[in-house]
Design an enzyme around this catalytic site. Structure first.
Site, short mmCIF file in Angstrom:
data_model
loop_
_atom_site.label_atom_id
_atom_site.label_comp_id
_atom_site.label_asym_id
_atom_site.label_seq_id
_atom_site.Cartn_x
_atom_site.Cartn_y
_atom_site.Cartn_z
N ASP A 24 59.01 -31.64 22.96
CA ASP A 24 60.40 -31.23 22.71
C ASP A 24 60.64 -31.28 21.20
O ASP A 24 60.45 -32.32 20.58
CB ASP A 24 61.30 -32.24 23.45
CG ASP A 24 62.74 -31.81 23.46
OD1 ASP A 24 63.24 -31.40 22.39
OD2 ASP A 24 63.36 -31.88 24.53
N LYS A 36 71.39 -29.80 19.64
CA LYS A 36 70.34 -30.64 19.05
C LYS A 36 69.06 -29.82 18.83
O LYS A 36 68.38 -29.98 17.83
CB LYS A 36 70.00 -31.81 19.98
CG LYS A 36 70.99 -32.94 19.95
CD LYS A 36 70.43 -34.08 20.82
CE LYS A 36 71.39 -35.24 20.90
NZ LYS A 36 70.96 -36.24 21.89
N ASN A 85 63.28 -30.70 11.96
CA ASN A 85 61.89 -31.16 12.14
C ASN A 85 60.88 -30.11 11.71
O ASN A 85 59.89 -30.41 11.04
CB ASN A 85 61.65 -31.53 13.61
CG ASN A 85 62.33 -32.85 13.99
OD1 ASN A 85 62.53 -33.71 13.12
ND2 ASN A 85 62.67 -33.02 15.25
N TYR A 103 75.57 -22.76 21.39
CA TYR A 103 74.48 -21.84 21.04
C TYR A 103 74.79 -21.13 19.72
O TYR A 103 73.99 -21.17 18.79
CB TYR A 103 74.33 -20.83 22.17
CG TYR A 103 73.20 -19.84 22.01
CD1 TYR A 103 71.87 -20.24 22.11
CD2 TYR A 103 73.47 -18.48 21.79
CE1 TYR A 103 70.84 -19.31 22.00
CE2 TYR A 103 72.43 -17.55 21.68
CZ TYR A 103 71.12 -17.97 21.79
OH TYR A 103 70.11 -17.05 21.68
N LYS A 145 72.93 -21.95 16.22
CA LYS A 145 72.08 -20.96 15.54
C LYS A 145 72.62 -20.69 14.14
O LYS A 145 71.84 -20.42 13.21
CB LYS A 145 72.05 -19.66 16.34
CG LYS A 145 71.30 -19.76 17.67
CD LYS A 145 69.80 -19.70 17.49
CE LYS A 145 69.06 -19.58 18.82
NZ LYS A 145 67.61 -19.55 18.68
P1 NAD Z 1 63.38 -18.38 26.91
O1 NAD Z 1 64.37 -19.33 27.49
O2 NAD Z 1 62.48 -17.65 27.84
O3 NAD Z 1 62.49 -19.12 25.83
C1 NAD Z 1 62.85 -20.27 25.14
C2 NAD Z 1 61.70 -21.26 25.23
O4 NAD Z 1 62.04 -22.43 24.46
C3 NAD Z 1 61.45 -21.73 26.66
O5 NAD Z 1 60.07 -21.68 26.94
C4 NAD Z 1 61.97 -23.17 26.67
O6 NAD Z 1 61.32 -23.98 27.64
C5 NAD Z 1 61.71 -23.59 25.24
N1 NAD Z 1 62.56 -24.69 24.77
C6 NAD Z 1 63.91 -24.81 24.87
N2 NAD Z 1 64.33 -25.94 24.28
C7 NAD Z 1 63.22 -26.54 23.76
C8 NAD Z 1 63.00 -27.73 23.03
N3 NAD Z 1 64.00 -28.57 22.71
N4 NAD Z 1 61.72 -28.04 22.65
C9 NAD Z 1 60.69 -27.23 22.99
N5 NAD Z 1 60.84 -26.09 23.68
C10 NAD Z 1 62.09 -25.74 24.06
O7 NAD Z 1 64.23 -17.35 26.03
P2 NAD Z 1 63.77 -16.09 25.16
O8 NAD Z 1 64.58 -14.96 25.60
O9 NAD Z 1 62.29 -15.98 25.14
O10 NAD Z 1 64.30 -16.53 23.71
C11 NAD Z 1 63.42 -16.99 22.69
C12 NAD Z 1 64.22 -17.21 21.41
O11 NAD Z 1 64.82 -15.98 21.00
C13 NAD Z 1 65.35 -18.24 21.54
O12 NAD Z 1 65.42 -19.02 20.38
C14 NAD Z 1 66.58 -17.37 21.66
O13 NAD Z 1 67.73 -18.03 21.19
C15 NAD Z 1 66.22 -16.16 20.81
N6 NAD Z 1 66.97 -14.97 21.24
C16 NAD Z 1 66.61 -14.29 22.39
C17 NAD Z 1 67.37 -13.17 22.76
C18 NAD Z 1 67.02 -12.37 24.00
O14 NAD Z 1 67.76 -11.43 24.32
N7 NAD Z 1 65.96 -12.64 24.71
C19 NAD Z 1 68.47 -12.76 21.99
C20 NAD Z 1 68.81 -13.50 20.87
C21 NAD Z 1 68.03 -14.59 20.49
#
Ligand code: NAD
Ligand code: UDP
Length: 324
Positions: free
Chosen positions: A60, A93, A101, A147, A151
């Site tokens: 994490d 967080k 980190n 969120y 961000k």
């Molecule tokens: P997702 O939920 O599939 O992927 C996020 C991953 O982060 C997951 O595997 C989750 O288990 C992991 N995770 C969450 N908190 C964590 C922590 N504290 N420590 C370690 N791992 C952690 O979502 P996604 O769509 O693949 O999004 C990936 C990134 O892109 C995210 O940061 C998201 O905010 C950003 N994003 C995605 C979109 C979209 O439309 N898909 C749009 C804007 C931003």
């Protein structure tokens, strides 16, 4: 092939992260995927586990981690509203402490670091389409704030580490992205509508369906990530990435019904609080600095995504939240 780099992808087992890992492993880099599996499962990267240049660590990012790397892609953060609102304090967080980190790691290793930011930094925008210069209209005390503000704070940290420590940073503001391997129960509009259409159950439109979104296919986005990471070091400013095609949610529902040949009916449900009324990226900067623009139209991307949804057993996906 160019230089082989040691690359950390946090959130690497997620929807976008797993595709990024696949792409980087394919290019021959040494890839370390770090994930706590909050919204994903090991199955997303199990096909990479036998590769000699891929490593998976359950961790994490809110807790410190020591690794030696050349580049960091920070994607770790729940992305779907139902997921990030499940434990909003943890979401904040993850964006803030997690970024601190990783920025510390980047500073110690002199690594280049990429932040997966979001169009949510614009909130419910009064400027349309949204250029990077627009500062946004975010409700700081609403249910999306964990969120959006998380961000935004992460972007602040990235810029301050750059200004104070000359850290090489990249900030990508991602607009709605979809495709195979998105979590079938993430509650996002594309996954909900496809699941509903394929099972001929009611399609749930929140509000009157006139709100708009722009949908980018995941391969276009991952290409953009890599171009941004490899861009000249002057590109420290945030760069929007998304597909400028803009659709109402009702149009999206109708297209999915047509593509699946579904008998589903549209039903209308209350609009969640602070749901942005419109969203479309201005991608002038990405075109100018990265020669990047999406190539896959919505209809084509949806067809590929529908084919993937037909090929999976959604019940095999661990539901991360009770939101379905
Ligand atoms: P997702 O939920 O599939 O992927 C996020 C991953 O982060 C997951 O595997 C989750 O288990 C992991 N995770 C969450 N908190 C964590 C922590 N504290 N420590 C370690 N791992 C952690 O979502 P996604 O769509 O693949 O999004 C990936 C990134 O892109 C995210 O940061 C998201 O905010 C950003 N994003 C995605 C979109 C979209 O439309 N898909 C749009 C804007 C931003
Ligand atoms: N939405 C909807 N029905 C659903 C899921 C979502 O009408 O079953 C709407 C939601 O209210 C929003 C849009 O679709 O206006 C996009 O929602 P999503 O959760 O995919 O992403 P957002 O862009 O809001 O973060």
């Amino acid at each position: 092939m160019g230089t082989i780099k040691r690359i950390l992808v946090t959130g690497g087992a997620g929807f976008l992260g797993s595709h990024l890992c696949e792409r980087l492993v394919g290019e021959g880099h040494d890839v370390i995927c770090v994930d706590n599996f909050f919204t994903s499962q090991k199955a997303n990267v199990s096909h990479l586990l036998s590769k000699p240049n891929f490593e998976l660590i359950r961790h994490d990012i809110v807790h410190p981690l020591f690794l030696e790397v050349d580049e960091i892609y920070n994607l770790a953060c729940p992305a779907a509203p139902g997921h990030y609102q499940y434990n909003p304090i943890k979401t904040m967080k993850t964006s803030v402490i997690g970024s601190i980190n990783l920025l510390g790691m980047a500073r110690r290793c002199n690594a280049k670091i990429f932040q997966a930011s979001t169009s949510e930094v614009y909130g419910d925008p009064e400027v349309h389409p949204q250029p990077e210069s627009y500062r946004g209209c975010v409700n700081p005390i609403g249910i999306r704030a964990c969120y959006d503000e998380g961000k935004r704070a992460a972007e602040t940290l990235f810029m301050d580490y750059h200004r104070m420590n000359k850290l090489r940073i990249r900030i990508c503001r991602i607009f709605n992205t979809y495709g195979p391997r998105m979590h079938p129960f993430d509650g996002r509009v594309v996954s909900n509508f496809i699941r509903q259409a394929l099972s001929n159950t009611d399609i749930t439109i929140y509000g009157d369906g006139s709100q708009t979104r722009s949908f980018c296919y995941r391969d276009d986005l991952v290409e953009g990530f890599i171009r941004l990471m490899n861009a000249p070091d002057e590109v420290v400013f945030p760069v929007n990435m998304g597909n400028p095609g803009e659709y109402t949610i009702k149009e999206l529902a109708e297209m999915i019904i047509e593509l699946t040949g579904s008998k589903s009916k549209l039903v209308y449900k209350p609009l969640p609080a602070d749901d942005p009324t419109r969203r479309r990226p201005d991608i002038t900067l990405a075109k100018k600095h990265l020669s990047w623009e999406p190539k896959i139209p919505l209809r084509e991307g949806l067809s590929k995504t529908i084919a993937w949804f037909k090929s999976i057993d959604p019940e095999q996906f661990r539901p991360p939240t009770p939101n379905y």
